[in-house]
Motif scaffolding. Structure first.
Motif, PDB file in Angstrom:
ATOM      1  N   UNK A  37       0.846  -1.190   0.000  1.00 47.39           N
ATOM      2  CA  UNK A  37       0.000   0.000   0.000  1.00 47.39           C
ATOM      3  C   UNK A  37       0.880   1.238   0.000  1.00 47.39           C
ATOM      4  N   UNK A  38       0.680   2.083  -1.008  1.00 42.65           N
ATOM      5  CA  UNK A  38       1.373   3.360  -1.087  1.00 42.65           C
ATOM      6  C   UNK A  38       0.356   4.446  -0.762  1.00 42.65           C
ATOM      7  N   UNK A  39       0.663   5.251   0.219  1.00 40.11           N
ATOM      8  CA  UNK A  39      -0.283   6.274   0.689  1.00 40.11           C
ATOM      9  C   UNK A  39       0.257   7.664   0.350  1.00 40.11           C
ATOM     10  N   UNK A  40      -0.557   8.418  -0.390  1.00 40.32           N
ATOM     11  CA  UNK A  40      -0.246   9.810  -0.706  1.00 40.32           C
ATOM     12  C   UNK A  40      -1.146  10.702   0.140  1.00 40.32           C
ATOM     13  N   UNK A  41      -0.559  11.473   1.045  1.00 37.07           N
ATOM     14  CA  UNK A  41      -1.325  12.400   1.872  1.00 37.07           C
ATOM     15  C   UNK A  41      -1.238  13.795   1.266  1.00 37.07           C
ATOM     16  N   UNK A  42      -2.405  14.387   1.026  1.00 37.24           N
ATOM     17  CA  UNK A  42      -2.476  15.734   0.470  1.00 37.24           C
ATOM     18  C   UNK A  42      -3.182  16.645   1.453  1.00 37.24           C
ATOM     19  N   UNK A  43      -2.934  17.951   1.325  1.00 30.63           N
ATOM     20  CA  UNK A  43      -3.578  18.912   2.224  1.00 30.63           C
ATOM     21  C   UNK A  43      -4.856  19.480   1.635  1.00 30.63           C
ATOM     22  N   UNK A  44      -5.305  18.944   0.501  1.00 31.50           N
ATOM     23  CA  UNK A  44      -6.547  19.373  -0.131  1.00 31.50           C
ATOM     24  C   UNK A  44      -7.025  18.241  -1.037  1.00 31.50           C
ATOM     25  N   UNK A  45      -8.304  18.252  -1.470  1.00 33.39           N
ATOM     26  CA  UNK A  45      -8.770  17.204  -2.376  1.00 33.39           C
ATOM     27  C   UNK A  45      -7.985  17.214  -3.683  1.00 33.39           C
ATOM     28  N   UNK A  46      -7.524  16.036  -4.095  1.00 34.10           N
ATOM     29  CA  UNK A  46      -6.731  15.875  -5.311  1.00 34.10           C
ATOM     30  C   UNK A  46      -7.332  14.730  -6.117  1.00 34.10           C
ATOM     31  N   UNK A  47      -7.414  14.895  -7.450  1.00 39.04           N
ATOM     32  CA  UNK A  47      -7.932  13.850  -8.334  1.00 39.04           C
ATOM     33  C   UNK A  47      -6.795  12.910  -8.720  1.00 39.04           C
ATOM     34  N   UNK A  48      -7.152  11.647  -9.020  1.00 38.03           N
ATOM     35  CA  UNK A  48      -6.133  10.635  -9.318  1.00 38.03           C
ATOM     36  C   UNK A  48      -6.533   9.836 -10.547  1.00 38.03           C
ATOM     37  N   UNK A  49      -5.524   9.254 -11.204  1.00 36.45           N
ATOM     38  CA  UNK A  49      -5.741   8.356 -12.337  1.00 36.45           C
ATOM     39  C   UNK A  49      -4.738   7.214 -12.253  1.00 36.45           C
ATOM     40  N   UNK A  50      -5.183   5.991 -12.613  1.00 36.70           N
ATOM     41  CA  UNK A  50      -4.299   4.830 -12.699  1.00 36.70           C
ATOM     42  C   UNK A  50      -4.606   4.102 -14.003  1.00 36.70           C
ATOM     43  N   UNK A  51      -3.567   3.715 -14.730  1.00 38.30           N
ATOM     44  CA  UNK A  51      -3.769   2.965 -15.976  1.00 38.30           C
ATOM     45  C   UNK A  51      -2.454   2.307 -16.374  1.00 38.30           C
ATOM     46  N   UNK A  52      -2.549   1.341 -17.272  1.00 38.71           N
ATOM     47  CA  UNK A  52      -1.366   0.678 -17.811  1.00 38.71           C
ATOM     48  C   UNK A  52      -1.217   1.052 -19.280  1.00 38.71           C
ATOM     49  N   UNK A  53       0.037   1.230 -19.681  1.00 40.97           N
ATOM     50  CA  UNK A  53       0.303   1.592 -21.075  1.00 40.97           C
ATOM     51  C   UNK A  53       1.692   1.100 -21.452  1.00 40.97           C
ATOM     52  N   UNK A  54       1.760   0.325 -22.519  1.00 45.96           N
ATOM     53  CA  UNK A  54       3.044  -0.176 -23.047  1.00 45.96           C
ATOM     54  C   UNK A  54       3.860  -0.884 -21.971  1.00 45.96           C
ATOM     55  N   UNK A  55       3.174  -1.657 -21.133  1.00 48.21           N
ATOM     56  CA  UNK A  55       3.867  -2.437 -20.118  1.00 48.21           C
ATOM     57  C   UNK A  55       4.175  -1.692 -18.841  1.00 48.21           C
ATOM     58  N   UNK A  56       3.864  -0.407 -18.776  1.00 46.75           N
ATOM     59  CA  UNK A  56       4.128   0.395 -17.585  1.00 46.75           C
ATOM     60  C   UNK A  56       2.826   0.744 -16.875  1.00 46.75           C
ATOM     61  N   UNK A  57       2.912   0.842 -15.563  1.00 45.07           N
ATOM     62  CA  UNK A  57       1.800   1.338 -14.759  1.00 45.07           C
ATOM     63  C   UNK A  57       2.018   2.826 -14.514  1.00 45.07           C
ATOM     64  N   UNK A  58       0.950   3.613 -14.719  1.00 46.05           N
ATOM     65  CA  UNK A  58       1.025   5.061 -14.520  1.00 46.05           C
ATOM     66  C   UNK A  58       0.140   5.447 -13.339  1.00 46.05           C
ATOM     67  N   UNK A  59       0.672   6.317 -12.469  1.00 48.16           N
ATOM     68  CA  UNK A  59      -0.110   6.962 -11.409  1.00 48.16           C
ATOM     69  C   UNK A  59      -0.032   8.466 -11.652  1.00 48.16           C
ATOM     70  N   UNK A  60      -1.180   9.122 -11.718  1.00 45.29           N
ATOM     71  CA  UNK A  60      -1.219  10.551 -12.029  1.00 45.29           C
ATOM     72  C   UNK A  60      -2.117  11.259 -11.010  1.00 45.29           C
ATOM     73  N   UNK A  61      -1.616  12.356 -10.429  1.00 40.43           N
ATOM     74  CA  UNK A  61      -2.401  13.230  -9.558  1.00 40.43           C
ATOM     75  C   UNK A  61      -2.360  14.638 -10.142  1.00 40.43           C
TER      76      UNK A  61
END
Length: 815
Positions: A37-61
């Motif tokens: 489990x990887x936990x990202x703590x933010x000081x305000x609401x943040x949107x997130x995206x997760x997807x796989x592309x070309x063999x890589x996993x992407x995490x985007x905030x």
């Protein structure tokens, strides 16, 4: 497909990968089952995206944070093989290789995002629908309903080299369930958020309030969509044609004429009176159905209560529970309605599901209710008009909320066909305005709402005025300050329900954006106080606390005049956090007040802190600061009182010495000179000698003053033949003055012989020559000694030294 929310793994070897960005931190925990489990703590609401592309996993905030990728990879326990952060100014983008089969699912705790890696498929829990809309005001477009989409983030895939657009999402588990191919762009599968790959340059992607829009940026070129196959269309029609299961038969009870309503009511009440015991319950239920069908909900509940008094087991009857729950929903008693409508006996019934969604929508969650209302919204069509209109309005708004323009238009057309009166027509026009906004016809939306603002219906006017102001601000046609002014006009237009809570919350947010902190905190306090049971009341309280802490811990109050800063603090002092954070807040505010010479206000602040918050050593430390403030304000008796009221054991020698010095100064300020010598009697420090010299000076005891000043000069390091610094030269001038006033010619001769050359190079040269001149020269008569002292720079007091130090350092830094 829907996957269960994974349980939080048991922490085995927690580690941390720090971020450099303020307001965001990262922690990692490994589970005994091999999960991570990887936990990202933010000081305000943040949107997130997760997807796989070309063999890589992407995490985007959609907020920037600099991640220590090396530490994260080391803490990954073999799950994360490699990781790279792409530099994007407005976002955090992580691209990684993971152990085969390990995919993320997402959770949230407050503003924190938790990414759970485990053996699982990467599929969204809530698939986002893709709606092809060929005929809109801006031409053909594809619309994906999504509440609270994040910013559109343009990225370049380092491996493939093509461009992609990522739209993170705030709603949990909302992603695209498969890959979609269109002539001008592709949409790929994601676990969270939306990923679009443009194939041409003039694709325009916008994150709107209701979802994500893909359209052509060139007005002369329309998007081209692959036609839906006959098989898919037939399947969709078959699903839509599934009959809805009803419980209530209300059509026959509809009575539009007031006279007929009175007549029917009389007939039904007479039937109850004449019925025997076995038939009375059925007669009562008929009267309840009649009342409910004609929107007399309170009367219906009265009859149903009588039915239950006679038969306690009636709560096992599905129609009874649905009638009672729906009547409560129409009256706004939403929690009671929810308890009835969610009874187990109603599970699986379409009409009950419809009313559950109505309650959810009335409770402010129109987006959450919209999926069910799209399915079962037609349930209201056979209802009598008194019920049909308000329910259909809710369904129409739900369709607009999720961007379903086709169904929204159908609902509006049906409402218009019912021949609404002018009050009802105002609500229809409001929905038409929202529909126009959804389709990009902003001028049309504003025109509709401005018409409604002239209507007789108060609620419709209120909602239209707010929607108009919000749209005009978003289009930059009015400034935020002007928008606030427009929204403030609606302050008392609607009171007492979830709409007022939403209004107060939004107005508070706008005030914060304009740095109008007092108005923001007042407004948010009203929201949290008036609506204590609202689901978002806790979030509002937290926002107030965070805002208050930001003002006085992060320096945001520095933009405010000091008097305003203290006024806001006094008004909302209950938001002061407990413990060290709160004490630091008070300390920083007191520093600022002293810095602008608001001594009375600073003293009141520290008095309260000493009385209610502090104990032992820290109380003694702050007591010393408060005593200094009182002395700066020349309230020496108050300074003495505070010092004697804040004793403590186990004080450091430095703090004990500082408090003794302050007490001596406080007593000296009251001209209690002999008492002032007592606290420093055994103190041989430089500051103590300066205090003694000052006390002797004010006592006109020039002999002892000269002796103390001689000690001070020696402690300062002044030596014959050496240059004197400014401070040493000042001590020398004071010593010469004391010796002159005591008639110590021998002493004067000594310092002339030893230090006259050095003093001649300082700014005090002329004053020293005047003070220390030999009487034998005849230049100055003994009777003019007082004039000599007046000309020379007078003794620099201990309190003056404190004032000079406060000009360079805050109060809390000097004791």
């Amino acid at each position: 497909p829907v996957t269960a929310t994974p349980a939080q793994p048991a922490p085995r070897a927690p580690a941390a990968a720090a971020t450099a960005a303020p307001g965001a931190k990262l922690s990692v925990a490994q589970g005994d089952d091999g999960s991570l489990t990887v936990r990202f703590d933010w000081d305000e609401p943040v949107a997130a995206a997760t997807f796989r592309r070309s063999g890589f996993l992407w995490l985007v905030f959609d907020k920037r944070a600099n991640v220590n990728v090396q530490a994260l990879q080391q803490a990954g326990g073999g799950v994360i093989r490699t990781i790279q952060q792409l530099y994007i100014p407005q976002a955090t983008v992580l691209r990684m290789k993971t152990l085969k089969g390990m995919n993320p699912s997402v959770r949230r705790q407050g503003n924190a995002w938790l990414i759970d890696f485990r053996k699982q498929d990467m599929i969204p829990r809530v698939p986002i629908e893709l709606q092809v809309q060929p005929d809109t005001a801006i031409g053909a477009r594809l619309f994906m309903p999504l509440a609270e989409p994040g910013k559109v983030i343009p990225l370049t895939d380092p491996l493939v080299g093509d461009s992609i657009l990522v739209i993170p999402a705030v709603p949990l588990g909302h992603g695209v369930a498969g890959d979609y191919r269109y002539p001008q762009f592709d949409i790929q599968q994601s676990g969270q958020g939306i990923v679009i790959t443009p194939k041409i340059d003039d694709i325009r992607v916008r994150a709107l309030r209701q979802g994500v829009e893909i359209a052509s940026a060139a007005p002369t070129h329309s998007l081209k969509f692959t036609p839906v196959s006959k098989e898919m269309a037939a399947s969709a029609r078959a699903a839509a044609m599934r009959p809805l299961v009803r419980l209530l038969d209300l059509e026959k009870w509809e009575t539009r004429n007031p006279a007929a309503i009175q007549q029917t009511r009389g007939v039904l009440e007479t039937a109850i009176a004449k019925a025997d015991d076995t038939a009375k319950q059925a007669a009562r239920m008929n009267l309840a159905r009649f009342y409910f069908a004609n929107a007399f909900s309170a009367e219906a509940l009265g009859v149903l209560a009588r039915v239950q008094d006679v038969d306690k087991q009636i709560v096992r009857d599905r129609e009874f529970m649905l009638l009672r729950g729906a009547s409560k929903a129409l009256l706004g008693r939403l929690e009671e309605a929810r308890q009835d409508l969610y009874a187990d006996i109603l599970n699986g019934n379409d009409e009950a599901e419809f009313w559950r969604a109505i309650v959810q929508a009335k409770n402010g969650d129109l987006n959450g209710a919209s999926i069910e209302l799209r399915r079962s919204g037609s349930m209201a069509r056979p209802y009598p008009l008194a019920l049909r209109f308000p329910l259909s309005i809710i369904v129409a708004e739900a369709m607009v909320t999720i961007g379903d323009t086709r169904n929204a238009k159908t609902q509006v057309q049906t409402l218009q066909a019912d021949g609404p009166n002018r009050y009802q027509a105002a609500h229809v026009k409001y929905v038409q305005g929202r529909l126009a906004e959804l389709e990009g016809n902003f001028d049309g939306a504003v025109a509709q709402w401005e018409d409604v603002m002239l209507s007789p219906d108060r609620l419709a006017r209120y909602r239209s005025a707010l929607a108009r102001a919000e749209l005009l601000m978003r289009l930059d046609r009015i400034t935020r300050a002007q928008g606030i002014e427009e929204i403030e006009k609606q302050r008392f237009a609607w009171r007492g329900d979830n709409r007022e809570f939403a209004y107060l919350r939004r107005l508070g947010d706008l005030y914060l954006e304009e740095n109008r902190f007092r108005e923001a905190l007042q407004t948010l306090k009203q929201a949290a106080t008036y609506f204590r049971d609202h689901p978002q009341a806790t979030a509002v309280t937290k926002l107030m606390s965070d805002t208050f802490s930001g003002l006085y811990l992060e320096g945001k109050a520095d933009v405010l005049p000091p008097v305003t800063a203290i006024a806001i603090y006094e008004e909302f002092r209950e938001l002061t956090p407990a413990g060290a954070a709160g004490d630091k807040m008070i300390q920083k505010l007191a520093d600022r007040l002293v810095g602008v010479d608001l001594l009375k206000e600073a003293a009141a602040l520290l008095e309260s802190q000493i009385k209610f918050r502090l104990r032992d050593v820290e109380r003694a430390r702050v007591g010393a600061r408060l005593a200094l403030i009182h002395m700066l304000d020349r309230k020496f008796a108050d300074a003495e009182r505070v010092l004697k009221a804040t004793p403590a054991t186990n004080l450091t020698p430095q703090l004990t010495q500082k408090r003794n010095h302050l007490l001596a100064q406080a007593l000296m300020g009251q001209q209690r000179y002999n008492d002032a010598l007592a606290p420093i009697a055994r103190d041989k420090s430089m500051d103590a000698e300066l205090l003694r010299a000052e006390i002797f000076w004010f006592m006109a005891n020039w002999v002892d003053a000269a002796q103390s000043l001689q000690t001070v000069l020696n402690l300062s390091g002044a030596r014959r033949g050496d240059k004197l610094n400014r401070q040493q030269a000042r001590y020398m001038l004071n010593l010469a003055t004391a010796m002159t006033l005591s008639g110590n010619e021998r002493g004067l001769a000594s310092i002339r012989a030893n230090f006259a050359p050095a003093m001649a190079t300082t700014e005090y040269a002329k004053a020293f020559t005047l003070i220390a001149a030999r009487p034998a020269l005849g230049l100055i008569a003994p009777s003019s000694v007082a004039d000599r002292v007046k000309v020379a720079e007078n003794f620099k007091s201990f309190l003056t030294a404190y004032r000079e130090r406060l000009e360079k350092n805050p109060l809390s830094a000097i004791n």
